[in-house]
Scaffold this motif. Structure first.
Motif, PDB file in Angstrom:
ATOM      1  N   ASP A 285      23.654 -51.767 -32.537  1.00  0.00           N
ATOM      2  CA  ASP A 285      23.187 -50.693 -32.302  1.00  0.00           C
ATOM      3  C   ASP A 285      23.398 -49.337 -31.961  1.00  0.00           C
ATOM      4  O   ASP A 285      25.196 -49.832 -31.968  1.00  0.00           O
ATOM      5  CB  ASP A 285      21.926 -50.891 -31.606  1.00  0.00           C
ATOM      6  CG  ASP A 285      22.500 -51.280 -29.754  1.00  0.00           C
ATOM      7  OD1 ASP A 285      23.995 -51.204 -29.574  1.00  0.00           O
ATOM      8  OD2 ASP A 285      21.344 -52.218 -29.435  1.00  0.00           O
ATOM      9  N   SER A 286      23.457 -48.400 -31.690  1.00  0.00           N
ATOM     10  CA  SER A 286      23.909 -47.118 -31.189  1.00  0.00           C
ATOM     11  C   SER A 286      25.388 -47.040 -30.075  1.00  0.00           C
ATOM     12  O   SER A 286      26.058 -46.656 -29.736  1.00  0.00           O
ATOM     13  CB  SER A 286      23.325 -46.150 -30.409  1.00  0.00           C
ATOM     14  OG  SER A 286      22.244 -46.548 -29.777  1.00  0.00           O
ATOM     15  N   VAL A 289      28.246 -48.382 -31.104  1.00  0.00           N
ATOM     16  CA  VAL A 289      29.021 -47.367 -32.338  1.00  0.00           C
ATOM     17  C   VAL A 289      29.509 -46.717 -30.878  1.00  0.00           C
ATOM     18  O   VAL A 289      31.429 -46.306 -31.628  1.00  0.00           O
ATOM     19  CB  VAL A 289      28.111 -46.734 -32.721  1.00  0.00           C
ATOM     20  CG1 VAL A 289      28.554 -45.593 -33.769  1.00  0.00           C
ATOM     21  CG2 VAL A 289      27.607 -47.756 -34.602  1.00  0.00           C
ATOM     22  N   LEU A 332      28.798 -47.920 -38.776  1.00  0.00           N
ATOM     23  CA  LEU A 332      27.652 -46.608 -38.605  1.00  0.00           C
ATOM     24  C   LEU A 332      27.170 -46.721 -39.561  1.00  0.00           C
ATOM     25  O   LEU A 332      25.553 -46.049 -39.674  1.00  0.00           O
ATOM     26  CB  LEU A 332      28.757 -45.125 -38.445  1.00  0.00           C
ATOM     27  CG  LEU A 332      28.881 -44.303 -37.366  1.00  0.00           C
ATOM     28  CD1 LEU A 332      30.015 -43.377 -37.540  1.00  0.00           C
ATOM     29  CD2 LEU A 332      28.102 -44.078 -36.923  1.00  0.00           C
ATOM     30  N   CYS A 335      24.641 -49.560 -38.446  1.00  0.00           N
ATOM     31  CA  CYS A 335      22.987 -49.081 -37.959  1.00  0.00           C
ATOM     32  C   CYS A 335      22.921 -47.835 -38.856  1.00  0.00           C
ATOM     33  O   CYS A 335      21.326 -48.051 -38.464  1.00  0.00           O
ATOM     34  CB  CYS A 335      24.211 -48.401 -36.700  1.00  0.00           C
ATOM     35  SG  CYS A 335      25.202 -49.962 -35.910  1.00  0.00           S
TER      36      CYS A 335
END
Length: 351
Positions: A285-286, A289, A332, A335
C-alpha cells in the motif's frame, strides 16, 4: 512451536525476535549439544542458545521449510527446483541437493530434502538442518528475479532442550567458566563489574580472553541470568568485542532421549519477504511507497539509504540488484491499479 503441550509462538518468530533483540544473549552453532562452535550466518545453524529477560532455552533445530508463493505455476518445476537446490550447501555425508532427490516420490522417513508443488503457484522446499544449509539472503535475491514472485514464508521445527538438563558448562574444577569475554585493547574486566548480583572471579586465559567464573555453584537458571547480565554489558562497544559460552548435558540427571528425537511443531510460518513489502507489513500500500520514496530520495541526495535487510531486498522490485526510481515506478503502478479496484500482477507489470 509446541513445548510441553502448550501452544507458543512459532519457533521461526522466536529466532527472528532474537536476531532483532540486542539485549538477548544469543549463541549459535553447528554442534549437537556438547559445546558451541563459531557463530554462523542467520538461518545457517543447527542450534541456538539464548537468554532473555523473559525466557531462556536451548533449541536443537531439526528442519526448515520455505513456502514460496508465485502468481501462477511455473512451466518447469524441475528447473525451479534445480535453481533452489543450487542455493543449498550440503554438509558432510549428505547427498548432493538435486532436483531428482527433491522431487523423488519415494516414501522414506529419512528423506532430507523435498520440493512440493501445491498448485496455484505455491511451492515448498523442505530440508533437514543436519544435511543442508540455505543462505536466506541469496534465496530472497533469487526469488526477486522471478517476475511472478509474490512472497516467501519460513517455517522451523526444533526440539527444546531446556527440560533435558542442558545448560552452560561449569564446575568447580573447570577454569573455563560460564563465559569467555574478549575485550577491546586497553579495556579491563573485574568482579566489581558483576557485583552485587553475582559473586564471580575473572581469569585471563592464554589466548587473551577473560573467563567469568562463579565462586560458588550456579544452578541452570543462575547461569542463564549471568549470561543475560553479560549480554547487557556487551552494549558497551568501547569495552567489549564479543562473548561466547559452551553448554553441556548435566550427567547427574541425564537426557531424555525420546524428547530429543521428537520434533516440536513450528505452530505456523512467518513471512520472510514479499515483493514490494518495504515496511514488512505483508500488505502492499501507500506505506510501502513512502518507505521506498524516502530511501531513493536519501540515496539520490548522497546520503545513506533508509532501508536495510529484507526490506531492502523487497524494494528491488525488478530484481536487477539495485533499488532506484524504476522500482519506485513499478510499486506506484501496482498500488495505483490495486487502489482502482483492479487485480495487478507482477508478471504483467514487469513483463
Amino acid at each position: 512451536m509446541h513445548m510441553n503441550g502448550e501452544a507458543e509462538v512459532p519457533l521461526a518468530q522466536v529466532l527472528q525476535m532474537l536476531e532483532n533483540d540486542k539485549t538477548a544473549y544469543v549463541e549459535k552453532g553447528e554442534s549437537m549439544y556438547y559445546g558451541l562452535k563459531d557463530p554462523t550466518p542467520v538461518g545457517m545453524y543447527d542450534n541456538i542458545f539464548y537468554a532473555t529477560a523473559e525466557q531462556d532455552d536451548l533449541i536443537q533445530l531439526n528442519e526448515y521449510a520455505y513456502r514460496i508463493q508465485l502468481e501462477q505455476d511455473v512451466a518447469d518445476v524441475r528447473e525451479l527446483t534445480e535453481q533452489l537446490c543450487g542455493l543449498l550447501t550440503k554438509k558432510e555425508n549428505a547427498e548432493e541437493p538435486t532436483a531428482d532427490l527433491a522431487l523423488s516420490t519415494e516414501e522414506s522417513e529419512t528423506r532430507q530434502l523435498t520440493m512440493t508443488a501445491e498448485g496455484n503457484g505455491a511451492y515448498t522446499l523442505r530440508f533437514s538442518t543436519s544435511s543442508y544449509r540455505l543462505d536466506e539472503e541469496k534465496l530472497c535475491q533469487f526469488l526477486q528475479t522471478l517476475s511472478g514472485f509474490v512472497s516467501v514464508q519460513q517455517e522451523v521445527w526444533g526440539v527444546s532442550l531446556k527440560e533435558n538438563n542442558i545448560a552452560p558448562i561449569w564446575n568447580y574444577q573447570d577454569s573455563f567458566g560460564i563465559c569467555c569475554v574478549t575485550l577491546k585493547e586497553g579495556a579491563t574486566l573485574t568482579p566489581e563489574d558483576f557485583a552485587p548480583d553475582f559473586d564471580v572471579e575473572i581469569k585471563q586465559n592464554e589466548n587473551g580472553t577473560y573467563a567469568v567464573i562463579p565462586k560458588e555453584f550456579f544452578n541452570t537458571q543462575q547461569r542463564y541470568q549471568l549470561l543475560r547480565k553479560i549480554s547487557l554489558m556487551l552494549e558497551d562497544e568501547e569495552k567489549f568485542n564479543q562473548a561466547n559460552a559452551s553448554y553441556t548435558v548435566n550427567a547427574s540427571y541425564g537426557v531424555n532421549e525420546s524428547a530429543l528425537n521428537t520434533a516440536a511443531e513450528s505452530d505456523g510460518s512467518i513471512q520472510l519477504m514479499g515483493r514490494g513489502d518495504c515496511d514488512g507489513s505483508k500488505e502492499l500500500d501507500s506505506s510501502d511507497v513512502f518507505e521506498l520514496l524516502q530511501h531513493t530520495a536519501n540515496v539520490g541526495a548522497g546520503n545513506e539509504g533508509t532501508l536495510t535487510g529484507k526490506e531492502l531486498l523487497a524494494a528491488d522490485i525488478d530484481g536487477n540488484g539495485s533499488v532506484d526510481s524504476t522500482d519506485l515506478f513499478e510499486l506506484l503502478r501496482y498500488c495505483a491499479e490495486k487502489g482502482a479496484g483492479l487485480q495487478p500482477t507482477w508478471t504483467e507489470l514487469l513483463g
